[in-house]
Scaffold this motif. Structure first.
Motif, PDB file in Angstrom:
ATOM      1  N   THR A  26       0.851  -1.180   0.000  1.00 23.31           N
ATOM      2  CA  THR A  26       0.000   0.000   0.000  1.00 23.31           C
ATOM      3  C   THR A  26       0.890   1.234   0.000  1.00 23.31           C
ATOM      4  O   THR A  26       1.978   1.243   0.579  1.00 23.31           O
ATOM      5  CB  THR A  26      -0.934   0.051   1.217  1.00 23.31           C
ATOM      6  OG1 THR A  26      -0.160   0.096   2.420  1.00 23.31           O
ATOM      7  CG2 THR A  26      -1.853  -1.155   1.246  1.00 23.31           C
ATOM      8  N   LEU A  27       0.408   2.287  -0.658  1.00 25.97           N
ATOM      9  CA  LEU A  27       1.103   3.571  -0.689  1.00 25.97           C
ATOM     10  C   LEU A  27       0.165   4.630  -0.128  1.00 25.97           C
ATOM     11  O   LEU A  27      -0.939   4.823  -0.632  1.00 25.97           O
ATOM     12  CB  LEU A  27       1.519   3.924  -2.119  1.00 25.97           C
ATOM     13  CG  LEU A  27       2.121   5.323  -2.329  1.00 25.97           C
ATOM     14  CD1 LEU A  27       3.366   5.516  -1.469  1.00 25.97           C
ATOM     15  CD2 LEU A  27       2.445   5.554  -3.807  1.00 25.97           C
ATOM     16  N   ASP A  28       0.627   5.290   0.932  1.00 26.69           N
ATOM     17  CA  ASP A  28      -0.102   6.396   1.551  1.00 26.69           C
ATOM     18  C   ASP A  28       0.584   7.681   1.102  1.00 26.69           C
ATOM     19  O   ASP A  28       1.721   7.965   1.507  1.00 26.69           O
ATOM     20  CB  ASP A  28      -0.070   6.258   3.077  1.00 26.69           C
ATOM     21  CG  ASP A  28      -0.850   7.358   3.786  1.00 26.69           C
ATOM     22  OD1 ASP A  28      -1.217   8.354   3.147  1.00 26.69           O
ATOM     23  OD2 ASP A  28      -1.071   7.231   5.007  1.00 26.69           O
ATOM     24  N   LEU A  29      -0.083   8.455   0.242  1.00 27.08           N
ATOM     25  CA  LEU A  29       0.512   9.650  -0.346  1.00 27.08           C
ATOM     26  C   LEU A  29      -0.558  10.719  -0.510  1.00 27.08           C
ATOM     27  O   LEU A  29      -1.646  10.448  -1.014  1.00 27.08           O
ATOM     28  CB  LEU A  29       1.123   9.298  -1.717  1.00 27.08           C
ATOM     29  CG  LEU A  29       1.642  10.448  -2.588  1.00 27.08           C
ATOM     30  CD1 LEU A  29       2.810  11.154  -1.919  1.00 27.08           C
ATOM     31  CD2 LEU A  29       2.066   9.925  -3.962  1.00 27.08           C
ATOM     32  N   HIS A  30      -0.259  11.922  -0.068  1.00 28.71           N
ATOM     33  CA  HIS A  30      -1.141  13.073  -0.265  1.00 28.71           C
ATOM     34  C   HIS A  30      -2.535  12.820   0.295  1.00 28.71           C
ATOM     35  O   HIS A  30      -3.551  13.226  -0.281  1.00 28.71           O
ATOM     36  CB  HIS A  30      -1.205  13.410  -1.763  1.00 28.71           C
ATOM     37  CG  HIS A  30      -1.654  14.812  -2.039  1.00 28.71           C
ATOM     38  ND1 HIS A  30      -2.837  15.102  -2.682  1.00 28.71           N
ATOM     39  CD2 HIS A  30      -1.072  16.013  -1.764  1.00 28.71           C
ATOM     40  CE1 HIS A  30      -2.968  16.414  -2.799  1.00 28.71           C
ATOM     41  NE2 HIS A  30      -1.910  16.992  -2.246  1.00 28.71           N
ATOM     42  N   GLY A  31      -2.586  12.128   1.439  1.00 27.15           N
ATOM     43  CA  GLY A  31      -3.850  11.877   2.100  1.00 27.15           C
ATOM     44  C   GLY A  31      -4.670  10.746   1.528  1.00 27.15           C
ATOM     45  O   GLY A  31      -5.821  10.534   1.939  1.00 27.15           O
ATOM     46  N   VAL A  32      -4.114   9.997   0.579  1.00 24.12           N
ATOM     47  CA  VAL A  32      -4.814   8.887  -0.054  1.00 24.12           C
ATOM     48  C   VAL A  32      -4.000   7.616   0.132  1.00 24.12           C
ATOM     49  O   VAL A  32      -2.775   7.625  -0.025  1.00 24.12           O
ATOM     50  CB  VAL A  32      -5.021   9.141  -1.565  1.00 24.12           C
ATOM     51  CG1 VAL A  32      -5.716   7.960  -2.228  1.00 24.12           C
ATOM     52  CG2 VAL A  32      -5.819  10.432  -1.776  1.00 24.12           C
ATOM     53  N   THR A  33      -4.663   6.512   0.468  1.00 21.81           N
ATOM     54  CA  THR A  33      -4.000   5.223   0.600  1.00 21.81           C
ATOM     55  C   THR A  33      -4.582   4.252  -0.418  1.00 21.81           C
ATOM     56  O   THR A  33      -5.797   4.051  -0.463  1.00 21.81           O
ATOM     57  CB  THR A  33      -4.170   4.644   2.017  1.00 21.81           C
ATOM     58  OG1 THR A  33      -3.633   5.561   2.977  1.00 21.81           O
ATOM     59  CG2 THR A  33      -3.446   3.311   2.147  1.00 21.81           C
ATOM     60  N   LYS A  34      -3.707   3.671  -1.240  1.00 24.77           N
ATOM     61  CA  LYS A  34      -4.158   2.725  -2.265  1.00 24.77           C
ATOM     62  C   LYS A  34      -3.274   1.481  -2.255  1.00 24.77           C
ATOM     63  O   LYS A  34      -2.089   1.559  -1.899  1.00 24.77           O
ATOM     64  CB  LYS A  34      -4.139   3.368  -3.654  1.00 24.77           C
ATOM     65  CG  LYS A  34      -5.286   4.344  -3.909  1.00 24.77           C
ATOM     66  CD  LYS A  34      -5.315   4.790  -5.357  1.00 24.77           C
ATOM     67  CE  LYS A  34      -6.562   5.608  -5.653  1.00 24.77           C
ATOM     68  NZ  LYS A  34      -7.779   4.777  -5.623  1.00 24.77           N
ATOM     69  N   ALA A  35      -3.873   0.357  -2.661  1.00 21.37           N
ATOM     70  CA  ALA A  35      -3.164  -0.915  -2.703  1.00 21.37           C
ATOM     71  C   ALA A  35      -2.724  -1.226  -4.136  1.00 21.37           C
ATOM     72  O   ALA A  35      -3.473  -0.994  -5.098  1.00 21.37           O
ATOM     73  CB  ALA A  35      -4.057  -2.033  -2.183  1.00 21.37           C
ATOM     74  N   PHE A  36      -1.511  -1.733  -4.264  1.00 21.55           N
ATOM     75  CA  PHE A  36      -0.948  -2.119  -5.553  1.00 21.55           C
ATOM     76  C   PHE A  36      -0.125  -3.385  -5.360  1.00 21.55           C
ATOM     77  O   PHE A  36      -0.051  -3.942  -4.267  1.00 21.55           O
ATOM     78  CB  PHE A  36      -0.036  -1.014  -6.118  1.00 21.55           C
ATOM     79  CG  PHE A  36      -0.686   0.334  -6.252  1.00 21.55           C
ATOM     80  CD1 PHE A  36      -1.392   0.660  -7.393  1.00 21.55           C
ATOM     81  CD2 PHE A  36      -0.571   1.274  -5.240  1.00 21.55           C
ATOM     82  CE1 PHE A  36      -1.984   1.904  -7.527  1.00 21.55           C
ATOM     83  CE2 PHE A  36      -1.160   2.526  -5.365  1.00 21.55           C
ATOM     84  CZ  PHE A  36      -1.866   2.835  -6.505  1.00 21.55           C
ATOM     85  N   GLU A  37       0.518  -3.831  -6.425  1.00 26.16           N
ATOM     86  CA  GLU A  37       1.524  -4.877  -6.308  1.00 26.16           C
ATOM     87  C   GLU A  37       2.625  -4.616  -7.325  1.00 26.16           C
ATOM     88  O   GLU A  37       2.399  -3.965  -8.346  1.00 26.16           O
ATOM     89  CB  GLU A  37       0.937  -6.274  -6.489  1.00 26.16           C
ATOM     90  CG  GLU A  37       0.326  -6.546  -7.832  1.00 26.16           C
ATOM     91  CD  GLU A  37      -0.214  -7.969  -7.938  1.00 26.16           C
ATOM     92  OE1 GLU A  37      -0.237  -8.478  -9.075  1.00 26.16           O
ATOM     93  OE2 GLU A  37      -0.597  -8.562  -6.900  1.00 26.16           O
TER      94      GLU A  37
END
Length: 358
Positions: free
Chosen positions: A136-147
């Protein structure tokens, strides 16, 4: 089944004996390659990103300050100090901080992943392996899951390298950064592809091992020779003027609708502005207010003056001499965009800063 149970019982007995004899760490290490935990070694690591301007010009930049760890259960965390963005050009760094990342409000990015200990139990034997890693990347107030595919290399019992298997694409729209891209384009008069690719080479040392360096926080890890953080002390005239021009484009000073009362969410930017004004001694700063075209000319003129005055008052409350500011209202006379859409009107409602004495 009986033989399997006997083997499990025998193994449990061996673990208990090893623990009693003081070899507990060895037994745990056989269960998890991350036993005792690991710490990122910034001096032996790198974190880079590539962006594209005007469709053909590729620019490579980096982050200079970050920290990380892998816990005994395989949970990996990397924290990136966004103020350490390093494009090799001072004012370009400032644009990235204030216009794109908005570091005054979102100071760091955090990457979190879970490494399955079982997937790396044979790392010491195979020495190197590529795995597809969810994160997961938490950036600019947004957290999203990737691989992403990562390459893990066993260097010694105390050192492991973890690198990107291929550049990782990060889209601006995924993290509400599209407006930041637009601000950069306008400030630098360029076209920017709204996506970047990130690559990394991280070195981790086992905690307590011979190769481990003392753990550091992101700020403690910064060094003037290697980190693109602003140096302490006062700025020269060019640096001051450039910073005020950039802050004028930020759009992060907010007022209640039709009012000169500052919204509380303006504080992070205004506090950063106060620091910059303090580090530009002797300079007189014009604070000018601007409005959109809604309402009468007279009302807009008055509102623009009041809003500029509210900003100057905030800064003087921070201990800056009021004589260092001149307050001007421009009303609706100097739009930066046509007043034909809500977005353009929002751009025209702004506060600008300019050095007026040199």
């Amino acid at each position: 089944m009986l033989r399997h149970d006997m083997r499990r019982t025998l193994w449990a007995a061996l673990v208990l004996v090893a623990t009693a004899l003081g070899f507990g760490q060895i037994a745990v290490a056989q269960d998890s390659p991350f036993a005792s935990g690991w710490t990122l070694q910034p001096a032996a690591s790198s974190l880079r990103f590539q962006s594209v301007k005007n469709e053909v010009k590729v620019e490579s930049s980096q982050f200079a300050t970050y920290s990380g760890e892998i816990a005994a259960d395989g949970t990996a965390t990397v924290k990136i100090l966004l103020d350490s963005v390093d494009t090799k050009v001072d004012l370009r760094n400032v644009r990235m901080r204030f216009l794109f990342f908005e570091t005054f409000q979102y100071p760091q990015a955090v990457i979190t992943a879970r490494l399955d200990p079982a997937a790396f139990a044979d790392l010491a034997q195979v020495r190197r392996k590529t795995v597809t890693l969810p994160y997961t990347l938490d950036l600019h107030g947004v957290t999203k899951a990737f691989e992403a595919d990562v390459v893990v290399t066993y260097l010694s019992d105390d050192l492991v390298a973890i690198s990107s298997g291929a550049p990782i694409a990060v889209a601006a729209e995924d993290f509400n950064l599209t407006a930041g891209v637009e601000k950069l384009q306008e400030a630098a008069n360029v076209r920017i592809i709204p996506s970047a690719t990130v690559s990394f080479d991280f070195m981790f040392a086992r905690n307590g091992g011979a190769a481990a360096a003392p753990a550091t926080t992101p700020v403690e890890a910064a060094a003037p020779a290697t980190a693109a953080l602003e140096a302490e002390g006062n700025f020269d005239a060019e640096a001051c003027k450039g910073r005020f021009e950039i802050l004028s484009r930020s759009g992060n000073i907010y007022f209640r609708s039709g009012s000169a009362q500052l919204d509380g969410k303006s504080a992070p930017l205004l506090d950063s502005l106060a620091d910059i004004v303090t580090r530009c001694p002797g300079m007189v700063i014009e604070v000018s207010g601007h409005t959109d075209s809604d309402g009468s000319d007279v009302a807009n003129q008055r509102l623009s003056e009041q809003r500029a005055g509210a900003v100057a008052q905030y800064l003087t409350a921070k201990g800056i001499d009021a004589a260092r500011f001149t307050v001007v209202g421009r009303g609706e006379s100097q739009p930066v965009a046509a007043n034909d859409t809500a977005a353009n009107k929002a751009r025209n409602r702004r506060i600008e800063f300019q050095v007026v004495n040199g």
